[in-house]
Design a protein around this motif. Structure first.
Motif, mmCIF file in Angstrom:
data_model
loop_
_atom_site.group_PDB
_atom_site.id
_atom_site.type_symbol
_atom_site.label_atom_id
_atom_site.label_comp_id
_atom_site.label_asym_id
_atom_site.label_seq_id
_atom_site.Cartn_x
_atom_site.Cartn_y
_atom_site.Cartn_z
ATOM 1 N N SER A 1 0.610 -1.289 0.079
ATOM 2 C CA SER A 1 -0.256 -0.150 0.097
ATOM 3 C C SER A 1 1.215 1.173 0.053
ATOM 4 O O SER A 1 0.587 2.373 -1.043
ATOM 5 N N ARG A 2 2.091 0.890 0.611
ATOM 6 C CA ARG A 2 2.920 2.594 1.335
ATOM 7 C C ARG A 2 3.656 2.253 -0.152
ATOM 8 O O ARG A 2 3.662 3.857 -1.330
ATOM 9 N N GLY A 3 3.759 1.595 -1.239
ATOM 10 C CA GLY A 3 4.554 2.080 -2.700
ATOM 11 C C GLY A 3 3.013 2.288 -3.661
ATOM 12 O O GLY A 3 4.078 2.968 -4.738
ATOM 13 N N ARG A 4 2.351 2.072 -3.975
ATOM 14 C CA ARG A 4 1.048 2.333 -4.522
ATOM 15 C C ARG A 4 1.047 3.427 -3.884
ATOM 16 O O ARG A 4 -0.414 4.326 -4.681
ATOM 17 N N GLY A 5 0.934 4.082 -2.951
ATOM 18 C CA GLY A 5 -0.195 5.420 -2.230
ATOM 19 C C GLY A 5 -1.114 5.028 -1.879
ATOM 20 O O GLY A 5 -2.068 5.963 -1.858
ATOM 21 N N TYR A 6 -2.211 3.857 -1.739
ATOM 22 C CA TYR A 6 -3.203 3.739 -1.146
ATOM 23 C C TYR A 6 -3.641 1.913 -1.152
ATOM 24 O O TYR A 6 -2.656 1.771 -1.082
ATOM 25 N N ALA A 7 -4.644 2.195 -0.348
ATOM 26 C CA ALA A 7 -4.904 0.870 0.417
ATOM 27 C C ALA A 7 -5.821 0.317 0.314
ATOM 28 O O ALA A 7 -6.994 1.282 -0.862
ATOM 29 N N VAL A 8 -5.915 -1.198 0.105
ATOM 30 C CA VAL A 8 -7.370 -1.522 -0.666
ATOM 31 C C VAL A 8 -7.458 -2.824 0.320
ATOM 32 O O VAL A 8 -7.230 -3.423 0.394
ATOM 33 N N ASP A 9 -9.167 -2.558 -0.031
ATOM 34 C CA ASP A 9 -9.847 -3.414 0.480
ATOM 35 C C ASP A 9 -10.617 -4.209 -0.501
ATOM 36 O O ASP A 9 -11.713 -3.925 -0.529
ATOM 37 N N GLU A 10 -9.696 -5.872 0.126
ATOM 38 C CA GLU A 10 -10.803 -6.824 -1.004
ATOM 39 C C GLU A 10 -11.636 -7.778 -0.263
ATOM 40 O O GLU A 10 -11.642 -8.496 0.200
ATOM 41 N N GLY A 11 -12.799 -6.809 0.130
ATOM 42 C CA GLY A 11 -13.911 -7.203 0.704
ATOM 43 C C GLY A 11 -13.527 -8.227 2.185
ATOM 44 O O GLY A 11 -13.993 -9.247 2.565
ATOM 45 N N GLU A 12 -12.696 -7.913 2.842
ATOM 46 C CA GLU A 12 -11.964 -8.420 4.219
ATOM 47 C C GLU A 12 -12.653 -7.422 4.764
ATOM 48 O O GLU A 12 -12.823 -8.469 6.597
ATOM 49 N N GLN A 13 -13.919 -6.428 5.241
ATOM 50 C CA GLN A 13 -14.425 -6.129 6.103
ATOM 51 C C GLN A 13 -15.996 -6.594 6.093
ATOM 52 O O GLN A 13 -16.665 -6.681 7.109
ATOM 53 N N GLU A 14 -16.768 -6.472 4.459
ATOM 54 C CA GLU A 14 -17.513 -6.887 4.140
ATOM 55 C C GLU A 14 -17.220 -7.660 2.651
ATOM 56 O O GLU A 14 -16.480 -7.135 1.741
ATOM 57 N N ILE A 15 -18.424 -8.815 2.559
ATOM 58 C CA ILE A 15 -18.325 -9.278 1.251
ATOM 59 C C ILE A 15 -19.020 -8.687 0.437
ATOM 60 O O ILE A 15 -19.703 -7.939 0.612
#
Length: 256
Positions: free
Chosen positions: A186-200
Motif C-alpha cells: 500500500s505504501r509503495g502504490r500510495g493507497y490501500a485496498v480492502d478486498e471484501g475484508e470487512q464485508e464480502i
C-alpha cells in the motif's frame, strides 16, 4: 523584559502536560512512570505534579497496576474534535461522491481502532453505508490500512499484538506477516485496498491525509462490481488530491 511573542513561545507547563498525554496515547493508552520519564526527559517530580493535576480533572486515571491511562473526560473532547473534523471535510467528501458515484468516508485513529468521523453516501440504492462514530479494526478496513500506512512496521506489530487480527470475512488478513506485506504494498502504490475484508462483495480504496494533526484517512467504497480494481487508476489520484485539500483545511483552521 519584553515577552517573547514568536510563534514558538508558549507556556512550558501546558506544553509538558500535552506532551505527557500524547506519550500515553502513543504507547497504547496507558504507561508507567518510567516510560513517561524515558519518552519525555522530564524529571519525575514534574511528571508526578502534572499527573496529579490531570487525575484530579479527570483527564488521566491511575490503574491498579500503577500505570497512568487516558481519562474519560478526553472522550468528550475527542468527540467534539471529531465532529469538527467531519464538518470541515463534508464538501471534499461530496466531491468524491460526485466524481465516483460511491460512498465517501473519513476516519481517524483512536487508540488501536479507526473511528468514522464523516460520511457522504452514494446516490445508488445498493451502496456501502457506515455510521459516523462507528469503531472498526484497522487491519480489515481500507481506512484502517491507510492509517496503518502512516505508522512504522514495529508500531504496527505492537498494535497487532494488543488487538489480534480477528476475521470479519474469509478475506480478512489474519497473520502479522500478511498484514505487513499488504501495508508495504500500500505504501509503495500510495493507497490501500480492502478486498471484501470487512464485508464480502465490497471493495474500498483509501489514502492517508498527509500531515494531519491526528492520523486521518479518506476512502471511497462500494460494490466490487462497480468499484473494480481497474478503476483505481482514476480513483487513487482523485483520492490523493482530495486528501491534500482536506489537509489544507486543517492548516487553515489551525491558523485561524
Amino acid at each position: 523584559m519584553v515577552a517573547d511573542k514568536s510563534p514558538k513561545a508558549g507556556v512550558q507547563s501546558v506544553e509538558r502536560t500535552f506532551e505527557l498525554l500524547e506519550i500515553i496515547a502513543s504507547v497504547g493508552g496507558s504507561a508507567a512512570l518510567g516510560v513517561l520519564a524515558e519518552h519525555s526527559d522530564l524529571p519525575l517530580p514534574t511528571i508526578h505534579r502534572l499527573l496529579r493535576t490531570l487525575s484530579a480533572m479527570g483527564y488521566v486515571r491511575q490503574l491498579p497496576n500503577k500505570h497512568y491511562a487516558l481519562g474519560p473526560k478526553l472522550i468528550r473532547l475527542g468527540e467534539s474534535a471529531a465532529r469538527l473534523i467531519g464538518s470541515w471535510s463534508q464538501q471534499h467528501l461530496r466531491e468524491l461522491v460526485e466524481r465516483t458515484g460511491e460512498s465517501a468516508n473519513m476516519a481517524v485513529m483512536d487508540s488501536d481502532m479507526a473511528v468514522y468521523v464523516a460520511q457522504v453516501p452514494s446516490p445508488h440504492s445498493m451502496r456501502m453505508f457506515t455510521e459516523v462514530g462507528r469503531r472498526v479494526h484497522l487491519h480489515s478496513t481500507g481506512v484502517g490500512k491507510a492509517l496503518l500506512m502512516q505508522l512504522p512496521n514495529d508500531a504496527i506489530s505492537a498494535l497487532v499484538s494488543r488487538t489480534g487480527l480477528p476475521a470479519a470475512t474469509e478475506n480478512t488478513l489474519t497473520t502479522p506477516d500478511a498484514l505487513l506485506r499488504d501495508i508495504d504494498l500500500s505504501r509503495g502504490r500510495g493507497y490501500a485496498v480492502d478486498e471484501g475484508e470487512q464485508e464480502i462483495g465490497v471493495r474500498c480504496f483509501a489514502v492517508p491525509v498527509p500531515d494531519a494533526p491526528t492520523l486521518t484517512a479518506i476512502s471511497i467504497s462500494g460494490p466490487a462490481a462497480r468499484v473494480t480494481l481497474k478503476s483505481a487508476t482514476k480513483v487513487a489520484p482523485l483520492l490523493k488530491r482530495i486528501a491534500r485539500e482536506v489537509a489544507s483545511e486543517f492548516d487553515e483552521h489551525a491558523a485561524g
